[in-house]
Motif scaffolding. Structure first.
Motif, short mmCIF file in Angstrom:
data_model
loop_
_atom_site.label_atom_id
_atom_site.label_comp_id
_atom_site.label_asym_id
_atom_site.label_seq_id
_atom_site.Cartn_x
_atom_site.Cartn_y
_atom_site.Cartn_z
N ARG A 111 -3.10 6.63 3.42
CA ARG A 111 -3.06 5.69 2.31
C ARG A 111 -3.54 6.38 1.03
N ARG A 112 -2.87 6.12 -0.05
CA ARG A 112 -3.30 6.70 -1.34
C ARG A 112 -3.49 5.58 -2.36
N ASP A 113 -4.40 5.86 -3.30
CA ASP A 113 -4.58 4.90 -4.39
C ASP A 113 -3.64 5.23 -5.54
N SER A 141 0.80 5.09 -14.44
CA SER A 141 0.31 4.96 -13.07
C SER A 141 0.79 6.14 -12.26
N VAL A 194 0.25 8.58 -8.45
CA VAL A 194 -0.30 8.67 -7.10
C VAL A 194 -0.48 10.15 -6.77
N ILE A 205 -3.52 5.56 -9.32
CA ILE A 205 -4.51 5.74 -10.39
C ILE A 205 -3.83 5.62 -11.75
N LEU A 247 -0.03 -4.32 -5.90
CA LEU A 247 0.80 -3.15 -6.16
C LEU A 247 2.28 -3.49 -6.17
N PRO A 284 -8.82 3.44 -9.45
CA PRO A 284 -7.84 2.95 -8.49
C PRO A 284 -7.19 1.68 -8.99
N GLN A 313 -9.99 8.21 -13.05
CA GLN A 313 -9.90 7.92 -11.62
C GLN A 313 -10.14 6.44 -11.35
N GLU A 365 0.84 -1.19 0.00
CA GLU A 365 0.00 0.00 0.00
C GLU A 365 0.88 1.24 0.00
N ARG A 392 -6.20 -1.63 -8.47
CA ARG A 392 -6.60 -2.60 -7.46
C ARG A 392 -5.72 -3.85 -7.43
#
Ligand SMILES: Nc1ncnc2c1ncn2[C@@H]1O[C@H](COP(=O)(O)OP(=O)(O)OP(=O)(O)O)[C@@H](O)[C@H]1O
Length: 497
Positions: A297-299, A308, A310, A301, A437, A432, A430, A280, A434
């Motif tokens: 925490r950040r996704d 990719s 953040v 994108i 990572l 995320p 947008q 994460e 999933r």
């Protein structure tokens, strides 16, 4: 040389013999004088003085002759001794000349090595440079080996044999030692922080034209934090650190403000600090509702172009010490946990990004990033991430110009990936990210495409970690073989909107 000494000794010996002979002749003279005295007595008895005189004269002549001969021999011995000294002098002159030409050859060799290195970096390879730093054997290596009970485990097996070769002594029980050689730009155990940075510095001059990423890779305790931050960094609450102790990040930050002339007028510089822990991403600059620093925490994108990103928080900074103060203020938020190897092991990948944005009135929304990542070998499972990622990042690089031109010219957040709240005007979808990572999803376009990437392999030198060291060196070898598209400069003139 030994021959010369022997000959000297021989002549000295000859002189000694001759002196001995001389002494015996002198004794003989004494005997003769005694005999002479006796003869005198006899002559006195016989009154035959003339006969005695003749004998005396013949003895005296004989003695004189012998003395002359002896003197000649001593002179000969002396002169041959002198000529030998001259030979010795000539030899010394020759040795000095040979030493001088050897030193010249060494210098030529060093120059050739430097040229070879430059060729390697510019022509022969892609834009991934791989350096390797072999840390010294440290007291904790001895302690660990005594607890593990093996006497061999603290033995030094990884050696920086030259500035471009690392040698690993691989010993298997009952078998001969096999040496494995790896070619990188090598920093040995005795190399200072300054010497390491000197080799990295040249990359930073590209920073105003290309993204630059410096990534430390290695097992726990191999010296990544030491290399990137400097060992005493964490002990200094203000982020100040003696220059000699500073790692690449503080030195690079200082260099960045040096090379971007008058940055306050022409550029803005922003810093962001993130960590990847347990798959994460955490934004270490984020604050909670009470304005306290709290990693959020950040996704990850994915943009329309497939890159990719953040959306992490960034802070504007105007000098290197501000950068280091911000980093030091958030480092305590990082996940720390002692490992068997390292009592103060940081349990995450750390990514520090400096974004330089142009404030040019020609609306050149140029943003360049200097990204420094600390990447632990054990937690980066996808070892072969280079090839597929490079292809994708190349694609992202094709589209990045559009993304940049869509942003306001003077905005420091002209790179959507680093703005805290992505603007609806930009082309980020947008979505995320999933799936599982990987660090590279974060590093994304900073690591590939038009970016310049330097991987700093950090290696422990002892037998105990030989497997991990070989894995790191293998990783570096593969990274070095990656051929990416040549870096492309941004064409600034096309981006006015
Ligand atoms: N080149 C070096 N010279 C002197 N000491 C070093 C060197 N490299 C590492 N060390 C020391 O070794 C110890 C471990 O190094 P460091 O903290 O940098 O490891 P690390 O790779 O960051 O570990 P982890 O991933 O577990 O955080 C530290 O005490 C550090 O000061």
């Amino acid at each position: 040389m030994p021959l010369f000494i022997n000959r000297d000794q021989i002549f000295a010996h000859q002189v000694h013999l001759l002196e001995h002979k001389l002494r015996s002749k002198e004794e003989r003279i004494l005997e003769l004088e005694t005999e002479n005295a006796l003869l005198h007595l006899r002559l006195a008895e016989k009154h035959d003085l003339s006969e005695l005189f003749a004998v005396y004269v013949s003895f005296a002549t004989e003695l004189e002759e012998q003395s002359k001969q002896l003197l000649e021999k001593v002179e000969q011995a002396n002169s041959s001794l002198n000529s030998h000294s001259e030979d010795g002098f000539q030899l010394q002159v020759r040795v000095a000349a040979l030493e001088h030409s050897l030193e010249e050859e060494r210098e030529n060799c060093r120059a050739e090595r430097r040229k070879r290195k430059e060729l390697h970096n510019t022509l022969l390879r892609g834009n991934i440079r791989v350096h390797c730093r072999v840390r010294p054997v440290l007291p904790f290596d001895q302690i660990q080996s005594s607890t593990s009970g093996s006497s061999a485990s603290s033995e030094e097996v990884v050696h920086a044999v030259s500035d471009d070769t690392v040698m690993v002594n691989c010993v298997k029980a009952g078998m001969l030692v096999q040496n494995k050689m790896f070619e990188f730009e090598v920093h040995g155990p005795e190399d200072s922080q300054k010497a390491v940075f000197k080799e990295v510095k040249s990359l930073l001059t590209s920073l105003l034209d290309y993204n630059v990423c410096i990534m430390a890779y290695g097992q726990t305790g191999s010296g990544k934090t030491h290399t990137m931050m400097g060992s005493q960094f964490l002990d200094e609450p203000s982020g100040t650190q003696q220059e000699a102790q500073q790692g690449i990040i503080p030195k690079a930050a200082a260099e960045l403000f040096l090379i971007s002339e008058k940055p306050a007028e022409s550029h803005t510089v922003e810093v962001s600090v993130m960590e990847v822990y347990n798959n994460e991403v955490f934004d270490l600059l984020a604050r909670d509702e009470h304005s306290n620093a709290a990693g959020q925490r950040r996704d990850v994108i994915t943009t329309a172009s497939g890159a990719s990103q953040v959306p992490s928080l960034t802070y504007p900074v105007s000098n290197a010490s501000e950068v280091m103060q911000i980093i030091s203020s958030v480092l305590k938020l990082r996940a720390h946990c002692p490992t068997l190897v390292h009592a103060d092991s940081s349990r995450s990948h750390l990514i520090v990004t400096l974004t330089v944005s142009s404030k040019s009135p020609n609306a050149v929304a140029l943003a360049r990033r200097l990204q420094s990542a600390k990447m632990d070998m054990r937690r980066s499972t996808q070892k072969e991430w280079w090839s597929p990622r490079c292809r994708r990042a190349n694609l992202a690089a094709h589209h990045s110009a559009d993304e940049t031109s869509a942003s306001p010219a003077s905005s420091p957040c002209s790179t959507p990936s680093l703005s805290p709240c992505p603007s609806p005007r930009n082309s980020i979808t947008q979505t995320p990210f999933r799936t599982k990572l990987q660090l590279v999803d974060l590093a994304g376009s900073e690591c590939a495409g038009d970016a310049k990437l330097l991987v700093m392999l950090c290696v422990s030198p002892t037998q105990r970690f030989i497997t991990e060291s070989l894995q790191s060196l293998g990783f570096g070898t593969r990274a070095r073989q990656v051929q990416k598209e040549p870096p492309r400069r941004k064409n600034n003139s096309l981006k006015v909107k």
